[in-house]
Design an enzyme around this catalytic site. Structure first.
Site, short mmCIF file in Angstrom:
data_model
loop_
_atom_site.label_atom_id
_atom_site.label_comp_id
_atom_site.label_asym_id
_atom_site.label_seq_id
_atom_site.Cartn_x
_atom_site.Cartn_y
_atom_site.Cartn_z
N SER A 26 0.88 -1.15 -0.08
CA SER A 26 -0.02 0.02 -0.11
C SER A 26 0.69 1.35 0.06
O SER A 26 0.48 2.20 -0.64
CB SER A 26 -1.01 -0.10 1.07
OG SER A 26 -1.96 -1.01 0.99
N THR A 27 1.82 1.44 0.64
CA THR A 27 2.73 2.66 0.94
C THR A 27 4.17 2.44 0.67
O THR A 27 4.65 1.16 0.76
CB THR A 27 2.59 3.28 2.49
OG1 THR A 27 3.20 2.14 3.20
CG2 THR A 27 1.06 3.46 2.85
#
Ligand SMILES: [Zn+2]
Length: 697
Positions: A26-27
């Site tokens: 996700s990041t």
């Protein structure tokens, strides 16, 4: 992977197509730190091989590293994957778990449906799913829902924690310039005196001028700058000094943090896009009205102004707005109309606008909102100069007892403001001097052998010195303190003048904005209604008391040009026995004047007769009439001579002989002759030919 057995769901036609492996975290932080997870995801390639796909038909899609799965927008990898599946090129999609593929149900279901259409398998760590099989589809659907729900709970927990902190005023966010977090995380005044002073100056100037733009103008006129303390990034906590813009000043005035209040939720951002849609750059951010702020803790930290003052400022700023729809009076402006912003229509109650007549020297108040908004008729309009004068008189009358106090307060303000400016300049110069000294010390401290560093530091020192020099130059440009303070002699003089406020009021040096400002301190609004001959003026004072005045109505231009009814009556009386030329001469003799203030002429009299249907005796009709006829149809001797083409003496002879019907009011006076068509036909001489003209041609 060891538990894996070749599933019967995998058929040769699946193995003939690609195995797409989708890798996502996700990041960027997860990508950087959680390498184990990434390794597991890449391992799926091995799994695809075990399941029977040849290496050349295994494709890893990892463009979406560091992107959230909340939507497919901005995830090129996912979109590529969907395209491949849609084109029927993929035999299977492999992912560690369903949530890696999509955290939005709409993205997930779309993928599953396309997979079902193109007969593509979905494979995760736990098993192989065939979307064409009902039970697998059900399970996949459930996995997608869970994945979205997981994201939702995650968000809820994070947001809940954030709101809980905000409720107690512990949630930290960027404090406005002039306030900083101390070591314990409390909000305190900025330790930099120049910053504190500049912020304080904004509030003081607004208190005096009640207009944000006036604050901006004041800063600009005095070459002053406003600080911004940077937040985050490499230059965190650095100060940037620049002349303040209108928006900057408004932001300071609207920020409740300066009043010592902790507020969370002053703005609300609403996403402008549907889930899965390409998001716009930013959602729309709206200011939340102060009464709807979700978390407000007054007295949370020290403030530049009190909470009461903050609220007063907000009211003032609100009133300064000029949008005509609402109940805003607008800041006093320089125009001549004294009642700008506080004048209302006595007929419909709407705010009236100002327009300028002639060369802009006469204000006119108009109620035209119905006209401008709904194309209706203008409600009423009237000349403003007399009204302004009447309101000013009432105002000065009311001010009489307070005159001395007002003037004293004004002097104190002038002095205080001048001293504040001086102090701001001192601080600015002090800072520039300090920075130059600091740069010098840095340069001196560096090892001269370290040329690279020394050169940079030397350049910086030079820059600082140039900056200091510029500041000093600017400082000399500003008005001297002595010029801005009022000396005692002048003070006495002005005080004596202030005893008579009306003199100050009418003095040419007094600005119209000041008059309006003064007026607005005492007067809430003024309502105007136009009557036949007067204008009713109702002044509502700030105390809610009312004063009613009557001002004689100024005549309109067409009213001023309109002929006096007395003149019309006189023309009517004279018309039957006088020609138009005679009437004009008589009116002039009697001292009467026409509507345009000039002498009467034959044409003017003709116009009056035509306009007021006063009968003319001329048989040619008003257009061709040369003015030789009276109202009773008789004409002058000259006109008769012209009509019959004879000399005047012939006419006189015919009159005496009785061949013409004539009357004479006095012996030897002018004769008035009645010419009928029969008479003309009988007596008219033929027109003589002009031989000379023909020969000349
Ligand atoms: Zn109106």
């Amino acid at each position: 992977m060891t538990t894996l057995t070749i599933s019967p769901k995998i058929r040769p036609d699946h193995l003939d197509r690609l195995a797409l492996i989708y890798v996502r975290q996700s990041t960027p932080l997860q990508v950087r730190e959680h390498t184990g997870s990434a390794a597991r995801q890449y391992d799926l390639a091995g799994r695809a091989r075990d399941l029977g796909w040849p290496t050349e038909r295994i494709q890893v899609i990892d463009q979406d590293q560091g992107r959230s799965g909340a939507s497919s927008a901005g995830r090129d990898g996912f979109q590529h994957l969907v395209a491949q599946v849609g084109l029927g090129r993929a035999g299977a999609v492999l992912s560690l778990e369903a949530s890696r593929l999509a955290r939005s149900c709409s993205d997930w279901y779309r993928l599953i449906e396309i997979c079902a259409l193109t007969n593509t398998l979905v494979i995760d760590e736990d098993g192989v799913y065939d979307p064409t099989v009902y039970s697998d589809r059900l399970l996949l659907g459930f996995l997608g829902t869970m994945s979205e729900a997981e994201l939702h709970w995650l968000r809820c927990r994070l947001l809940g924690g954030k709101l809980e902190k905000a409720r107690e005023g512990r949630l930290r966010f960027r404090p406005p310039t002039g306030l900083v977090h101390d070591a314990e995380g409390r909000i305190v005044f900025d330790p930099d005196e120049q910053v504190r002073h500049a912020v304080g100056l904004v509030f003081d100037l607004f208190e005096q001028s009640t207009s944000a733009l006036a604050v901006v103008r004041h800063f600009a006129a005095n070459h002053l700058s406003c600080p911004t303390r940077l937040w985050g990034g490499a230059r965190h906590a650095h100060l940037v000094w620049e002349p303040p813009s209108h928006n900057r000043v408004l932001a300071i005035l609207h920020n409740p943090a300066y009043a010592g209040a902790y507020v969370y939720g002053r703005t609300k951002t609403r996403s402008q896009s549907l889930p899965g849609e390409e998001p716009r750059i930013k959602g729309r951010t709206r200011r939340v009205r102060p009464e709807d702020w979700p978390f407000l803790i007054p007295g949370h930290h020290p403030g530049y102004i009190t909470w009461d003052q903050f609220q007063r400022n907000q009211r003032r700023l609100d009133e300064n707005r000029t949008s005509p729809a609402e109940d805003h009076r607008g800041a006093p402006r320089e125009g001549l109309a004294l009642l700008q912003g506080i004048v209302r229509c006595g007929r419909c109650g709407r705010p009236m606008t100002v327009r300028f007549l002639k060369d802009g020297s006469i204000p006119s108040y108009e109620c035209n909102s119905v006209h401008s908004r709904y194309a209706g008729a203008t409600c009423q309009s009237m000349r403003g100069d007399e009204i302004d004068a009447a309101v000013a008189r009432a105002f000065l009358e009311a001010m009489r007892p307070a005159q001395l106090e007002v003037s004293m307060a004004a002097f104190d303000r002038i002095a205080a403001r001048a001293r504040q400016l001086e102090r701001q300049w001192e601080l600015t110069l002090e800072r520039a001097g300090y920075e130059a000294e600091l740069a010098r010390r840095r340069f001196v401290a560096v090892d001269p052998e370290n040329r690279l560093v020394a050169r940079t530091l030397e350049r910086e020192w030079n820059d600082r010195l140039a900056e200091l020099e510029r500041m000093e130059r600017d400082a000399t440009l500003r008005p001297r303190l002595a010029n801005r303070l009022v000396d005692p002699e002048e003070r006495r003089r002005v005080l004596a003048l202030a005893q008579d406020l009306s003199k100050v009021w009418h003095a040419p040096t007094t600005l119209q904005t000041d008059r309006k400002q003064l007026l607005s301190y005492l007067i809430k609004d003024v309502t105007l209604s136009r009557e036949d001959t007067t204008i009713r003026v109702a002044i509502r004072w700030q105390t809610e008391a009312c004063t009613a005045l009557e001002v004689p109505r100024a005549r309109r231009v067409y009213e001023m040009r309109r002929t006096d009814p007395m003149v019309v009556a006189r023309v009517r009386a004279l018309a039957s026995e006088h020609t138009d030329r005679q009437i004009a001469a008589l009116l002039d003799q009697e001292g009467l004047r026409s509507g345009t203030e000039g002498r009467f002429t034959t044409e003017k009299v003709q116009w009056i007769r035509y306009k007021h249907s006063i009968k003319s005796g001329c048989p040619d009709g008003p257009a061709a009439c040369r003015g030789g006829y009276r109202g009773d149809g008789r004409c002058s001797v000259q006109e008769a001579a012209r009509q019959l083409n004879v000399n005047i003496s012939t006419i006189a002879a015919w009159c005496r002989a009785g061949r013409l019907d004539s009357i004479q009011a006095v012996p030897h006076g002018p004769r008035w002759i009645r010419l009928t068509p029969e008479v003309i036909a009988e007596l008219r001489r033929p027109v003589r030919r002009h031989w000379s003209r023909r020969c000349g041609a």
